[in-house]
Every structure is written in C-alpha cells, then in structure tokens.
Design an enzyme around this catalytic site. Sequence first.
Site, PDB file in Angstrom:
ATOM      1  N   HIS A 138       0.823  -0.760   0.160  1.00  9.62           N
ATOM      2  CA  HIS A 138      -0.143  -0.031   0.305  1.00  9.62           C
ATOM      3  C   HIS A 138       0.831   1.290   0.159  1.00  9.62           C
ATOM      4  O   HIS A 138       1.937   0.963   0.958  1.00  9.62           O
ATOM      5  CB  HIS A 138      -1.091  -0.157   1.254  1.00  9.62           C
ATOM      6  CG  HIS A 138      -1.804   1.185   1.796  1.00  9.62           C
ATOM      7  ND1 HIS A 138      -1.518   2.155   2.957  1.00  9.62           N
ATOM      8  CD2 HIS A 138      -2.887   1.729   0.357  1.00  9.62           C
ATOM      9  CE1 HIS A 138      -2.577   2.662   1.840  1.00  9.62           C
ATOM     10  NE2 HIS A 138      -3.171   2.793   1.218  1.00  9.62           N
ATOM     11  N   LEU A 149       5.527   2.202   2.182  1.00  8.11           N
ATOM     12  CA  LEU A 149       5.082   1.534   1.449  1.00  8.11           C
ATOM     13  C   LEU A 149       4.957   0.325   2.636  1.00  8.11           C
ATOM     14  O   LEU A 149       5.671  -0.598   3.593  1.00  8.11           O
ATOM     15  CB  LEU A 149       5.672   0.817   0.657  1.00  8.11           C
ATOM     16  CG  LEU A 149       6.079   1.924  -1.044  1.00  8.11           C
ATOM     17  CD1 LEU A 149       7.482   0.633  -1.672  1.00  8.11           C
ATOM     18  CD2 LEU A 149       4.815   2.019  -1.398  1.00  8.11           C
ATOM     19  N   GLU A 150       3.089   0.397   2.460  1.00  7.96           N
ATOM     20  CA  GLU A 150       2.914  -0.923   3.616  1.00  7.96           C
ATOM     21  C   GLU A 150       3.135  -2.053   3.086  1.00  7.96           C
ATOM     22  O   GLU A 150       1.982  -2.042   2.561  1.00  7.96           O
ATOM     23  CB  GLU A 150       1.420   0.087   4.276  1.00  7.96           C
ATOM     24  CG  GLU A 150       1.715   0.892   5.718  1.00  7.96           C
ATOM     25  CD  GLU A 150       0.595   1.451   5.976  1.00  7.96           C
ATOM     26  OE1 GLU A 150       0.518   1.895   6.942  1.00  7.96           O
ATOM     27  OE2 GLU A 150      -0.812   1.780   4.929  1.00  7.96           O
ATOM     28  N   LEU A 151       3.432  -2.965   3.995  1.00  2.10           N
ATOM     29  CA  LEU A 151       3.825  -4.161   3.576  1.00  2.10           C
ATOM     30  C   LEU A 151       2.862  -5.357   4.176  1.00  2.10           C
ATOM     31  O   LEU A 151       3.521  -5.288   5.336  1.00  2.10           O
ATOM     32  CB  LEU A 151       5.058  -4.943   3.172  1.00  2.10           C
ATOM     33  CG  LEU A 151       5.860  -4.465   2.625  1.00  2.10           C
ATOM     34  CD1 LEU A 151       7.326  -5.012   2.680  1.00  2.10           C
ATOM     35  CD2 LEU A 151       5.971  -3.490   1.042  1.00  2.10           C
ATOM     36  N   ALA A 188      -1.239   3.600   8.064  1.00  4.28           N
ATOM     37  CA  ALA A 188      -1.049   5.476   7.834  1.00  4.28           C
ATOM     38  C   ALA A 188      -2.244   6.088   7.226  1.00  4.28           C
ATOM     39  O   ALA A 188      -2.716   6.817   8.009  1.00  4.28           O
ATOM     40  CB  ALA A 188      -0.478   5.212   6.507  1.00  4.28           C
TER      41      ALA A 188
END
Length: 310
Positions: A138, A149-151, A188
């Site tokens: 994301h 970047l959210e994994l 986030a």
Amino acid sequence: MESGKDLRITLIGAGTIGLSFAALHLSHLPASSHLTIYDTRPDAEQYIRDNLPKFFSKASLPRSTSDVKIATSLHDAVSDADIIQESGPENLPIKQDLWAQVEKHAPKDALLWSSTSGILASQQAQKMQDPTRLLVVHPYNPPHLMPLLELVPSPSTSETAIRRTQDFWRARHRVPIHIHQETTGFVANRLAFALLREAIHLVDANVVSVAELDRIVESSMGPRWAVAGPFKSYHAGGGPAGLEGFFNNIGDTVQGCWSDAGNVNIGDGWEDKVFAQAREVYGTVDIAERDRITRRLLDVLEGERGKKTL
C-alpha cells in the site's frame, strides 16, 4: 532476482496510482529491464502515452515512455513477469477474479502485489490456489514521490514473499514497513483518517474553518511530523523524562482531548458545510505544485538525514 538485470515488472491498472508507480519503476529500472502495463480501457495505449510523462519533470525523465510495453491481454502481461502489481478498482470481486486469473498465467515465483487502500490480502486471495504469494503493498499517494510502502501480508503470505518485497523496495531507497497484522485501512490511513475525523468535527462545530484548520496543521504538526513521528515528538517534548514525562506533565489535557474527541460519521449532515468550504477555498488543487513542493521537502530531509552517516 529483484535487484538484478532483466527484471520484468507488470502493472495492472493505469489510473493515478498505477501511473505513479510506473513513474517510480521507470526511475529505477536498468536499461536491460522491462516495464509492462495492462489496462482494460479501450484507449489504454494512447491514454498511458499521454499521461505517464506528466509524472516527471522535464529534466527527470530517466527513460522514454516509449520503452513501456502496453499489453493487450492479461496473459501477455503476466506470462513472463517477475513482479505483478495491481492498482485496479477498489472492488473485492474484481480483485478476487483477477488474482485467480493472474495465478494461472504468471510464473510460479513471481511476486504478486496489490496497491489497494483497504481490501485485505486474505480477502483478495480467496479464489487463489496458492495464497502464500500475495500481499498488499500500500503506497502513500503519490507513490512516485512518497517513500512509505505498507507491506500487509495475509496470515497465509510466505515469509519469503515478504522478505523479497522488502529487499526490492529498500534497494530503491523506499521505506517498506511490514504491518504485522491485517487491519482495516492499514496504519497510515488509520492515523490520517483519525486526524481527518477530528478536523471535520472542529469545522462542523464552528471552532475553526477549513482553511484555518489546514493552516494550523501546515504550520505545526505538518513540518514537525516530517522530522519526527508522534512518539518521537512527544518523547522529546517530555524532556529528560521522555514520553513518560510528557504524560506526567500534561496527561490531563491529553485525556481531556481524547474524551472530547468528535464522534462524526459519514452521513451525519456535516458534508454540505465542509465540502462547500473546501470548494470555496481550494477549487481544483494544483497537483503539480503539491508534488513539486513535496519533492523539495523530501530532498531536504534526505540530505539532512544523510549527514548523520558522514
């Protein structure tokens, strides 16, 4: 593989997020690597050729956008890809069907990423034979600029897929954060939407206007949080006693704000007032100006943080 030569990346979806990711990948792909985009709109090729260059300044276009392959079928798009990243509609049935089809045609070791803003990987993978391959990656908009970047893996996602994804983005100087449990909106957006909810409450209660609230954020926590997140900020605010000292000093005020926080919901009736103020103050936001200023801010932060390693 992800950091080596002949890397083949396929992007599914050429909306704002998809093209922003295309710009990011073009900025880092070596000449021997390949970027493919697949989109179902009938004028996909012309649309991509016209709009992708807008994500670069004239001086920063690293490779010609003519180097991008525009696939005309899903099979052609994914059949030899090392990484497949979808940025399609926020629609669960569409994503479930898409990944089931991708899985049939993609190489067995290809990384499968979804850029969704809120649909969990465990939900998207329900029609897949091997859900261990899929995870959410994301971005924070616009991804060609913002480092985060959210994994977000599902409980089934393999550790290997997570590690390979982290390695890929770290090699490109991004900030991939492994979110350890699936949660609505990830992290986030949960933080941002909590602030947005209180902002709407304060405007709806006539405490402040839309324009005034934005100026407050831009002149206080905005620049502060660019340097340090809330925990570090308030840990510093507590002096030698740190975060504990901060709560010892003004914990009553913090609790008072928490207890008095606005409980607004979509459909409660605040929309006309808040939307009208936003239209009046901002009209159509100049995205190019936003991105230019954001880029300069991030460059300054990177330069200052880099001094610590000298």
